[in-house]
Design an enzyme around this catalytic site. Structure first.
Site, PDB file in Angstrom:
ATOM      1  N   SER A 133       0.832  -1.200   0.000  1.00 42.76           N
ATOM      2  CA  SER A 133       0.000   0.000   0.000  1.00 42.76           C
ATOM      3  C   SER A 133       0.869   1.253   0.000  1.00 42.76           C
ATOM      4  CB  SER A 133      -0.979  -0.043   1.177  1.00 42.76           C
ATOM      5  OG  SER A 133      -2.009   0.895   1.021  1.00 42.76           O
ATOM      6  N   ASP A 142      -9.601  -5.414  -4.664  1.00 44.01           N
ATOM      7  CA  ASP A 142      -9.067  -4.359  -3.794  1.00 44.01           C
ATOM      8  C   ASP A 142      -9.927  -3.098  -3.891  1.00 44.01           C
ATOM      9  OD1 ASP A 142      -7.466  -2.498  -2.409  1.00 44.01           O
ATOM     10  OD2 ASP A 142      -5.627  -3.513  -3.039  1.00 44.01           O
ATOM     11  N   HIS A 183      -7.546  -5.834  -0.359  1.00 47.07           N
ATOM     12  CA  HIS A 183      -6.308  -5.128  -0.054  1.00 47.07           C
ATOM     13  C   HIS A 183      -5.387  -5.950   0.842  1.00 47.07           C
ATOM     14  CE1 HIS A 183      -4.043  -1.462  -0.344  1.00 47.07           C
ATOM     15  NE2 HIS A 183      -4.068  -1.221   0.953  1.00 47.07           N
TER      16      HIS A 183
END
Length: 270
Positions: free
Chosen positions: A98, A222, A250
Site C-alpha cells: 500500500s 481491492d 487489499h
C-alpha cells in the site's frame, strides 16, 4: 531481535530483525495505518525457508517515535535509506504494501535503488492513490479529505470503517480486533499526515526510475488500491511481473497468504 535506528537527531524508528543470519534479506515496509506486524503471516513462514525478514515501523506508527511533522514520501524514503545504511544491507529485496509500496518506489527513484536487488510491490498505492484528470482510478481527493477529517474527529470509528473495506474474505471478530489495534498504535497526527501524502503525492515519474526486477502482487477485489493501479505499474516498470489474486482485496498477504508467500519466494529465488 528488535531495536531502534536513529533517522534524525530526535527521531528513531523501530526495526524488527527476524533471523538476522538468513541467506537473503527482505525489508518489509507496511501500509497505512498499521505497522510491521501486518506481515505476521510472512514472518511466521519465510524465516523457516532461511530468509532474513526485517520489518520497519514507519515514523509515527507502531513502536517508532511519533514526531509531529515529517510524513512526506521523501522523508519516509529517507528514513528507509538510514535503516539500510545502519544495517549495512546489500543486495536485499525491498517489499512494500500500500503506502509502503509508494514509499518503496520513492526510495528507488530518490536513492537510485541503493542496495536493492529486487523490488516487490503488494497492493501498492501507485502511481496515484487518488483520481486525477489523466488517471481515473482510486479515491477522490474529497474522499481522502473526509478520512483525514474523520481521523481527527473519531479515529477509532474511521479505523473500523477502513477495516471493513480492507479484506475481501471473511475475517473473524478476533482477527478484526487485532487488525484494529494495529491502527490504534499509530499517532493520530501521523495517521492524518500520511493520509495527506496519499491524497496529494504521485509517483508517475518515479515508476520510470525503477530498474530492478519487480514483482507486483495485487488483489482483484481491492477497494483501497484498485487493481488498475497494478496494471499501470506493470506498464511502466521494465522487467516487472504482475500476479493477480482473484480471492483477495487489499489484504492479500493474509487472504491468500500461501499463494502470496509462494510467489514471493519464487521471485526471490529466481
Amino acid at each position: 531481535m528488535g531495536y531502534y535506528v536513529r533517522v534524525e537527531p530526535n527521531v528513531k524508528v523501530y526495526v524488527e530483525d527476524i533471523n538476522p543470519e538468513g541467506k537473503k534479506a527482505i525489508l518489509f515496509i507496511h501500509g497505512w495505518p498499521a505497522n510491521h506486524n501486518l506481515f505476521e503471516y510472512q514472518f511466521d513462514e519465510l524465516p523457516k525457508k532461511g530468509y532474513r525478514c526485517i520489518g520497519v515501523d514507519l515514523r509515527g506508527f507502531g513502536n517508532s517515535d511519533k514526531p509531529f511533522r515529517g510524513y512526506s514520501y521523501d522523508v519516509l524514503a529517507d528514513d528507509i535509506r538510514k535503516v539500510v545504511e545502519v544495517l549495512n544491507l546489500e543486495d536485499f529485496i525491498l517489499a512494500g504494501h500500500s503506502v509502503g509500496g509508494a514509499i518503496s518506489i520513492r526510495y528507488m527513484a530518490r536513492h537510485n535503488g541503493y542496495g536493492v536487488s529486487k523490488l516487490a510491490l503488494f497492493a501498492a498505492a501507485a502511481p496515484s492513490f487518488t483520481k486525477r484528470p489523466d488517471f481515473p482510478y482510486g479515491f477522490t481527493k474529497e474522499e481522502v479529505s473526509k478520512i483525514i477529517e474523520d481521523t481527527y474527529n473519531d479515529r477509532p470509528k474511521m479505523l473500523e470503517g477502513f477495516g471493513d473495506m480492507f479484506f475481501f474474505q471473511y475475517v473473524t471478530k478476533p482477527f478484526s480486533d487485532w487488525f484494529f489495534q494495529l491502527g490504534l498504535q499509530a499517532a493520530g497526527w501521523a495517521t492524518a499526515e500520511v493520509a495527506t501524502s496519499l491524497r496529494d503525492e504521485s509517483l508517475f515519474s518515479d515508476l520510470e526510475k525503477v530498474h530492478v526486477p519487480t514483482l507486483i502482487l495485487h488483489g482483484t477485489h481491492d477497494k483501497v488500491c484498485p487493481f488498475p493501479l497494478a496494471v499501470a505499474q506493470k506498464e511502466v516498470i521494465r522487467n516487472s511481473k504482475l500476479v493477480s489474486f482473484e480471492d483477495s482485496g487489499h489484504g492479500l498477504f493474509w487472504e491468500q497468504r500461501h499463494k502470496f508467500n509462494k510467489e514471493l519466494i519464487q521471485f526471490i529465488e529466481k
